[in-house]
Write a protein that holds these residues in place. Structure first.
Motif, PDB file in Angstrom:
ATOM      1  N   ASP A  19      43.777  10.699   6.028  1.00 45.43           N
ATOM      2  CA  ASP A  19      43.084  11.452   4.988  1.00 45.43           C
ATOM      3  C   ASP A  19      43.486  10.952   3.594  1.00 45.43           C
ATOM      4  O   ASP A  19      42.655  10.775   2.704  1.00 45.43           O
ATOM      5  CB  ASP A  19      43.404  12.943   5.144  1.00 45.43           C
ATOM      6  CG  ASP A  19      42.622  13.778   4.158  1.00 45.43           C
ATOM      7  OD1 ASP A  19      41.379  13.639   4.112  1.00 45.43           O
ATOM      8  OD2 ASP A  19      43.245  14.556   3.401  1.00 45.43           O
ATOM      9  N   TYR A  20      44.778  10.680   3.416  1.00 43.02           N
ATOM     10  CA  TYR A  20      45.249  10.143   2.141  1.00 43.02           C
ATOM     11  C   TYR A  20      44.677   8.743   1.884  1.00 43.02           C
ATOM     12  O   TYR A  20      44.239   8.432   0.773  1.00 43.02           O
ATOM     13  CB  TYR A  20      46.789  10.097   2.093  1.00 43.02           C
ATOM     14  CG  TYR A  20      47.305   9.167   1.006  1.00 43.02           C
ATOM     15  CD1 TYR A  20      47.318   9.556  -0.339  1.00 43.02           C
ATOM     16  CD2 TYR A  20      47.723   7.866   1.311  1.00 43.02           C
ATOM     17  CE1 TYR A  20      47.746   8.684  -1.338  1.00 43.02           C
ATOM     18  CE2 TYR A  20      48.153   7.001   0.324  1.00 43.02           C
ATOM     19  CZ  TYR A  20      48.160   7.405  -0.999  1.00 43.02           C
ATOM     20  OH  TYR A  20      48.566   6.533  -1.977  1.00 43.02           O
ATOM     21  N   MET A  21      44.701   7.893   2.902  1.00 43.75           N
ATOM     22  CA  MET A  21      44.202   6.515   2.736  1.00 43.75           C
ATOM     23  C   MET A  21      42.724   6.527   2.334  1.00 43.75           C
ATOM     24  O   MET A  21      42.290   5.744   1.483  1.00 43.75           O
ATOM     25  CB  MET A  21      44.379   5.710   4.023  1.00 43.75           C
ATOM     26  CG  MET A  21      45.821   5.431   4.390  1.00 43.75           C
ATOM     27  SD  MET A  21      46.680   4.395   3.175  1.00 43.75           S
ATOM     28  CE  MET A  21      48.351   4.444   3.848  1.00 43.75           C
ATOM     29  N   ARG A  22      41.965   7.416   2.963  1.00 41.85           N
ATOM     30  CA  ARG A  22      40.542   7.535   2.639  1.00 41.85           C
ATOM     31  C   ARG A  22      40.375   7.938   1.171  1.00 41.85           C
ATOM     32  O   ARG A  22      39.579   7.369   0.425  1.00 41.85           O
ATOM     33  CB  ARG A  22      39.894   8.574   3.559  1.00 41.85           C
ATOM     34  CG  ARG A  22      38.378   8.697   3.429  1.00 41.85           C
ATOM     35  CD  ARG A  22      37.849   9.890   4.206  1.00 41.85           C
ATOM     36  NE  ARG A  22      38.442  11.139   3.749  1.00 41.85           N
ATOM     37  CZ  ARG A  22      38.119  11.754   2.618  1.00 41.85           C
ATOM     38  NH1 ARG A  22      37.217  11.238   1.791  1.00 41.85           N
ATOM     39  NH2 ARG A  22      38.701  12.883   2.278  1.00 41.85           N
ATOM     40  N   LEU A 250      39.985  -7.598  -2.562  1.00 40.61           N
ATOM     41  CA  LEU A 250      40.875  -6.558  -2.036  1.00 40.61           C
ATOM     42  C   LEU A 250      40.239  -5.166  -2.111  1.00 40.61           C
ATOM     43  O   LEU A 250      40.834  -4.188  -1.663  1.00 40.61           O
ATOM     44  CB  LEU A 250      42.202  -6.542  -2.815  1.00 40.61           C
ATOM     45  CG  LEU A 250      43.048  -7.820  -2.752  1.00 40.61           C
ATOM     46  CD1 LEU A 250      44.280  -7.671  -3.644  1.00 40.61           C
ATOM     47  CD2 LEU A 250      43.456  -8.139  -1.320  1.00 40.61           C
ATOM     48  N   TYR A 251      39.039  -5.072  -2.698  1.00 39.07           N
ATOM     49  CA  TYR A 251      38.396  -3.759  -2.777  1.00 39.07           C
ATOM     50  C   TYR A 251      38.261  -3.186  -1.366  1.00 39.07           C
ATOM     51  O   TYR A 251      37.912  -3.896  -0.432  1.00 39.07           O
ATOM     52  CB  TYR A 251      37.005  -3.853  -3.407  1.00 39.07           C
ATOM     53  CG  TYR A 251      36.990  -4.273  -4.864  1.00 39.07           C
ATOM     54  CD1 TYR A 251      38.171  -4.356  -5.613  1.00 39.07           C
ATOM     55  CD2 TYR A 251      35.793  -4.581  -5.496  1.00 39.07           C
ATOM     56  CE1 TYR A 251      38.150  -4.753  -6.940  1.00 39.07           C
ATOM     57  CE2 TYR A 251      35.761  -4.979  -6.834  1.00 39.07           C
ATOM     58  CZ  TYR A 251      36.948  -5.061  -7.552  1.00 39.07           C
ATOM     59  OH  TYR A 251      36.916  -5.454  -8.864  1.00 39.07           O
ATOM     60  N   GLY A 252      38.549  -1.894  -1.251  1.00 38.05           N
ATOM     61  CA  GLY A 252      38.454  -1.249   0.056  1.00 38.05           C
ATOM     62  C   GLY A 252      39.787  -1.171   0.784  1.00 38.05           C
ATOM     63  O   GLY A 252      39.896  -0.553   1.834  1.00 38.05           O
ATOM     64  N   THR A 253      40.820  -1.811   0.194  1.00 37.96           N
ATOM     65  CA  THR A 253      42.155  -1.711   0.793  1.00 37.96           C
ATOM     66  C   THR A 253      42.977  -0.604   0.120  1.00 37.96           C
ATOM     67  O   THR A 253      43.959  -0.130   0.672  1.00 37.96           O
ATOM     68  CB  THR A 253      42.956  -3.024   0.629  1.00 37.96           C
ATOM     69  OG1 THR A 253      43.117  -3.296  -0.771  1.00 37.96           O
ATOM     70  CG2 THR A 253      42.258  -4.192   1.308  1.00 37.96           C
ATOM     71  N   GLY A 254      42.565  -0.214  -1.090  1.00 39.28           N
ATOM     72  CA  GLY A 254      43.351   0.745  -1.859  1.00 39.28           C
ATOM     73  C   GLY A 254      44.488   0.084  -2.609  1.00 39.28           C
ATOM     74  O   GLY A 254      45.349   0.746  -3.174  1.00 39.28           O
ATOM     75  N   GLN A 255      44.480  -1.250  -2.670  1.00 41.50           N
ATOM     76  CA  GLN A 255      45.607  -1.997  -3.227  1.00 41.50           C
ATOM     77  C   GLN A 255      45.297  -2.717  -4.532  1.00 41.50           C
ATOM     78  O   GLN A 255      46.169  -3.379  -5.087  1.00 41.50           O
ATOM     79  CB  GLN A 255      46.067  -3.055  -2.202  1.00 41.50           C
ATOM     80  CG  GLN A 255      46.766  -2.494  -0.978  1.00 41.50           C
ATOM     81  CD  GLN A 255      48.189  -2.064  -1.269  1.00 41.50           C
ATOM     82  OE1 GLN A 255      48.463  -0.885  -1.490  1.00 41.50           O
ATOM     83  NE2 GLN A 255      49.107  -3.000  -1.301  1.00 41.50           N
ATOM     84  N   SER A 256      44.054  -2.629  -5.029  1.00 44.88           N
ATOM     85  CA  SER A 256      43.672  -3.546  -6.111  1.00 44.88           C
ATOM     86  C   SER A 256      43.986  -3.067  -7.527  1.00 44.88           C
ATOM     87  O   SER A 256      44.184  -3.881  -8.426  1.00 44.88           O
ATOM     88  CB  SER A 256      42.189  -3.918  -6.002  1.00 44.88           C
ATOM     89  OG  SER A 256      41.383  -2.770  -6.120  1.00 44.88           O
TER      90      SER A 256
END
Length: 299
Positions: A19-22, A250-256
């Motif tokens: 849930d957090y990652m989403r 990296l979009y969609g990884t939550g890392q960018s």
């Protein structure tokens, strides 16, 4: 008191973590792409809810860790170490967003996070061990410890375990079908979220070597990225610009988001100001409850 069985804890934790990652990926899409008409006049509201979401998760994780610490059984020990790895990623992300972190009510220096991750890496192996190296590299980069970052990346690169897969949409495959996913498998809304991909390791390794002046290595990593996507190699003058373009991968990884700060760049989202928006604002409520926290510049 009796511990719940390990599987039910694992499932409960995976649910809250997913849930957090989403949520984190949704926040990223707003911050770096302006998704859902986001602009930086709304950053305080977004930042408050991201902070709360992350620290609710951290508190939940700490509860599980405390509970599992009461047992010496192998399965509980392993589960505890795995939760600590997951929490390390959340802390790495918080450090990327805010430049400061809180643990159980007090500010923790990044050295402490680094020490925790280094000692944790002695107890886990395989992908989780490499995931910690990637997280360490990111923290080192954010601190401008280029050598530390290069060293952590090198551990992952030298393992030979991972490779680039430019043809794959990683949101559509699980890690078992991929040689590029280092850490992930969070499934939400019909897609996979894999926060740590091998391409990020090469981006970090290239930039760390570039900043250290080990130019041949920097070029080697940049050109490996370019070649995998069918692009021509570049010269040293184009390294920074090329890496900035690769952040979009990296979009969609939550890392960018933290790459704006790392690479001194700006995202094309309305109202994005540098250097102010290289950090998110710390929520007022957090500043009140934790006196050592400080508000980031410009807010």
């Amino acid at each position: 008191e009796e511990l719940p069985d390990a599987d039910s804890v694992r499932v409960a934790w995976k649910d809250v973590l997913t849930d957090y990652m989403r949520y984190n990926v949704e926040a990223e899409s707003k911050l770096v792409q302006g998704y859902a008409n986001f602009d930086y006049s709304q950053v305080v509201i977004l930042s408050d809810s991201l902070w709360n979401k992350a620290y609710n998760l951290v508190n939940k994780g700490n509860q599980f860790v405390d509970m599992l610490s009461n047992s010496t059984e192998e399965q509980y020990f392993e589960l505890k170490q795995n939760i600590l790895v997951d929490l390390s990623l959340v802390y790495t992300q918080l450090y990327g967003y805010y430049g400061q972190m809180v643990d159980r009510g007090s500010v923790i220096p990044e050295e402490q996070l680094i020490e925790q991750m280094e000692s944790l890496s002695m107890y886990v192996n395989g992908n989780r061990r490499y995931a910690l190296s990637v997280m360490l590299a990111k923290v080192h980069l954010l601190r401008q410890d280029w050598q530390g970052a290069a060293y952590s990346c090198e551990e992952v690169i030298a393992s030979g375990v991972y490779s680039l897969e430019p043809q794959l949409d990683h949101t559509m495959v699980s890690s078992s079908e991929s040689k590029e996913v280092i850490y992930g498998d969070f499934y939400a809304d019909g897609k996979y979220i894999h926060p740590l991909l091998y391409k990020e390791v090469l981006i970090m390794a290239a930039y760390a070597n570039f900043k250290m002046g080990t130019i041949n290595k920097a070029l080697q990593f940049v050109n490996e990225l370019l070649a995998s996507y069918g692009y021509a190699p570049v010269s040293i003058d184009e390294v920074e610009g090329t890496l900035q373009e690769f952040v979009a991968k990296l979009y969609g990884t939550g890392q960018s988001y933290p790459y704006a700060r790392i690479l001194s760049m700006k995202f094309g989202v309305n109202g994005f100001e540098t250097p102010k928006n290289w950090f998110l604002p710390v929520p007022e409520s957090a500043l009140l409850s934790c006196p050592n926290l400080r508000q980031n510049l410009g807010y």
